[in-house]
Design a protein around this motif. Structure first.
Motif, PDB file in Angstrom:
ATOM      1  N   ALA A   1      47.431  35.891  48.843  1.00 12.24           N
ATOM      2  CA  ALA A   1      47.071  37.277  49.132  1.00 12.24           C
ATOM      3  C   ALA A   1      45.576  37.487  48.967  1.00 12.24           C
ATOM      4  N   ASP A   2      45.108  38.597  49.484  1.00 16.45           N
ATOM      5  CA  ASP A   2      43.705  38.988  49.287  1.00 16.45           C
ATOM      6  C   ASP A   2      43.499  39.411  47.833  1.00 16.45           C
ATOM      7  N   PRO A   3      42.293  39.226  47.290  1.00 15.13           N
ATOM      8  CA  PRO A   3      42.053  39.609  45.891  1.00 15.13           C
ATOM      9  C   PRO A   3      42.227  41.112  45.676  1.00 15.13           C
ATOM     10  N   LEU A   4      42.678  41.464  44.482  1.00 15.55           N
ATOM     11  CA  LEU A   4      42.847  42.870  44.144  1.00 15.55           C
ATOM     12  C   LEU A   4      41.502  43.566  43.995  1.00 15.55           C
ATOM     13  N   SER A   5      40.466  42.805  43.648  1.00 13.46           N
ATOM     14  CA  SER A   5      39.124  43.374  43.487  1.00 13.46           C
ATOM     15  C   SER A   5      38.090  42.305  43.827  1.00 13.46           C
ATOM     16  N   ASP A   6      37.068  42.681  44.587  1.00 12.66           N
ATOM     17  CA  ASP A   6      35.981  41.761  44.944  1.00 12.66           C
ATOM     18  C   ASP A   6      34.765  41.921  44.045  1.00 12.66           C
ATOM     19  N   SER A   7      34.806  42.841  43.121  1.00 11.91           N
ATOM     20  CA  SER A   7      33.655  43.100  42.260  1.00 11.91           C
ATOM     21  C   SER A   7      33.549  42.025  41.172  1.00 11.91           C
TER      22      SER A   7
ATOM     23  N   GLY B   1      25.475  38.038  30.527  1.00 13.88           N
ATOM     24  CA  GLY B   1      24.642  36.877  30.245  1.00 13.88           C
ATOM     25  C   GLY B   1      24.736  35.864  31.376  1.00 13.88           C
ATOM     26  N   ASP B   2      25.157  34.636  31.021  1.00 15.83           N
ATOM     27  CA  ASP B   2      25.327  33.584  32.023  1.00 15.83           C
ATOM     28  C   ASP B   2      26.750  33.517  32.551  1.00 15.83           C
ATOM     29  N   ILE B   3      27.584  34.432  32.111  1.00 16.25           N
ATOM     30  CA  ILE B   3      29.007  34.380  32.468  1.00 16.25           C
ATOM     31  C   ILE B   3      29.307  35.452  33.510  1.00 16.25           C
ATOM     32  N   ILE B   4      30.016  35.057  34.548  1.00 16.93           N
ATOM     33  CA  ILE B   4      30.455  35.988  35.587  1.00 16.93           C
ATOM     34  C   ILE B   4      31.947  36.246  35.403  1.00 16.93           C
ATOM     35  N   VAL B   5      32.287  37.473  35.127  1.00 22.42           N
ATOM     36  CA  VAL B   5      33.695  37.865  34.973  1.00 22.42           C
ATOM     37  C   VAL B   5      34.130  38.521  36.279  1.00 22.42           C
ATOM     38  N   SER B   6      35.049  37.888  36.973  1.00 19.68           N
ATOM     39  CA  SER B   6      35.460  38.407  38.277  1.00 19.68           C
ATOM     40  C   SER B   6      36.281  39.674  38.125  1.00 19.68           C
ATOM     41  N   GLY B   7      36.192  40.534  39.129  1.00 20.10           N
ATOM     42  CA  GLY B   7      36.996  41.753  39.127  1.00 20.10           C
ATOM     43  C   GLY B   7      38.475  41.464  39.175  1.00 20.10           C
TER      44      GLY B   7
END
Length: 344
Positions: A179-185, A190-196
């Motif tokens: 499925a498509d992601p629930l959130s693209d944000s 810091g150096d960590i990217i927390v996906s939506g």
């Protein structure tokens, strides 16, 4: 492994663990109320995920035919049981709940599926399609065996699992869907990217757990379920319909399975049998909690998710073995702590 990679792995582990925790709570609920080890929980996850994927594609999900078929069989079983126990007044209610309601959902889906609906509509329709499968499954398979031993119920659960896996292959085929992601944000810390997507999964799981706790502790339905779990005969003597408690427990498990399927569908490619392994990891969490403690089961499931994520980096070929090996020391500890005595 540096700290950034470790933090990303822990993030993914918490996301997976939140889903496992939901499943563990549902399994503990079903076992305490009905004494059924809900092995078919995995199929409910797969059905939820694949139904969601079909709705996103604007296609009619084949889960409808399973829902309609189980509704017909459940209605027949309910009518036979009502006649056998000389309760003809319950037949109209059985027809409405087990036949009319599923057929109404199927008809609404046939009308709404090609329209696209939007993300929220697709999620709600997925929950509406998959959730009734739980009570119908209980009515057909487990309600006639309610007074049987745990071993008999386990055999019935295994048979249900095999039948639903075959039904899943027949309905969805061997092809995988995503499925498509629930959130693209995304949130950058810091150096960590927390996906939506991860944030959405954890937030939804926390909301569902909060609802689960509120219903269990502050509603009459929750108190009835807890009474049935503590003493099935005593609950029946004070007027609590234990069969209805079983259907509510299975309905809750189906709702959790459908929601978990919606949450995992954007994360991984889902096949007709994908949910079985995910359900087993939730089952490990439930076992660590002794199939009785909700907080222990939820905490153990989150730990399992983190261990699985870290293992996938350092020992990817053995990650499943490591996860399921966690249950061994728990079982050994419980066996030494609770020494059984054989009676003559």
């Amino acid at each position: 492994m540096d700290l950034t990679i470790a933090a990303m792995l822990v993030q993914d582990g918490i996301t997976s663990g939140a889903i496992y925790a939901l499943l563990a709570l549902a399994m503990v609920l079903v076992f305490t109320v009905t004494r059924v080890i809900l092995i078919p929980q995995g199929e409910l996850i797969s059905f939820g995920a694949l139904t969601f994927c079909f709705l996103q594609l604007g296609m009619t999900p084949p889960t409808l035919w399973l829902l309609a078929g189980l509704g017909v069989v459940s209605t027949v079983c309910g009518i036979i049981q009502a006649i056998r126990h000389r309760r003809p007044r319950t037949i109209p209610r059985i027809v409405v709940t087990d036949l009319v309601f599923p057929l109404a959902i199927a008809a609404a889906t046939l009308w709404l599926a090609p329209t696209g609906l939007g993300l929220v509509g697709q999620i709600l329709l997925t929950l509406a399609i998959v959730t009734p499968l739980g009570p119908l499954l209980y009515r057909i398979v487990f309600e006639p065996l309610a007074e049987s031993s745990v071993l008999v119920l386990l055999v019935a659960a295994m048979a249900s699992h095999v039948a639903l896996v075959g039904a899943g292959l027949l309905m969805f085929g061997a092809e995988g869907f995503r499925a498509d992601p629930l959130s693209d944000s995304a949130l950058i810390v810091g150096d960590i990217i927390v996906s939506g997507q991860n944030i959405a999964v954890v937030a939804i799981c926390l909301v569902l757990m909060g609802i689960f706790y509120f219903v269990a502790e502050h509603t009459r339905t929750g108190r009835a379920l807890r009474a049935t779990a503590v003493n099935r005969l005593g609950a029946r003597l004070v007027g609590i319909p234990t069969a209805l408690s079983g259907r509510i427990a299975f309905g809750t498990a189906a709702l959790v399975g459908a929601a978990s399927g919606v949450l995992i569908a954007p994360i991984t490619t889902v096949y007709y049998d994908t949910g079985f392994l995910i359900g087993l990891k939730g089952f490990v969490g439930a076992i660590v909690g002794g199939l009785a403690s909700y907080p222990a089961a939820a905490l153990a499931a989150i730990v399992i998710g983190v261990v699985e994520s870290l293992s996938s980096f350092s020992a990817s070929a053995f990650k499943e073995m490591i996860v399921f090996a966690l249950i061994i020391p728990v079982l050994l500890w419980r066996s030494y702590r609770h020494v059984s005595t054989e009676r003559d």
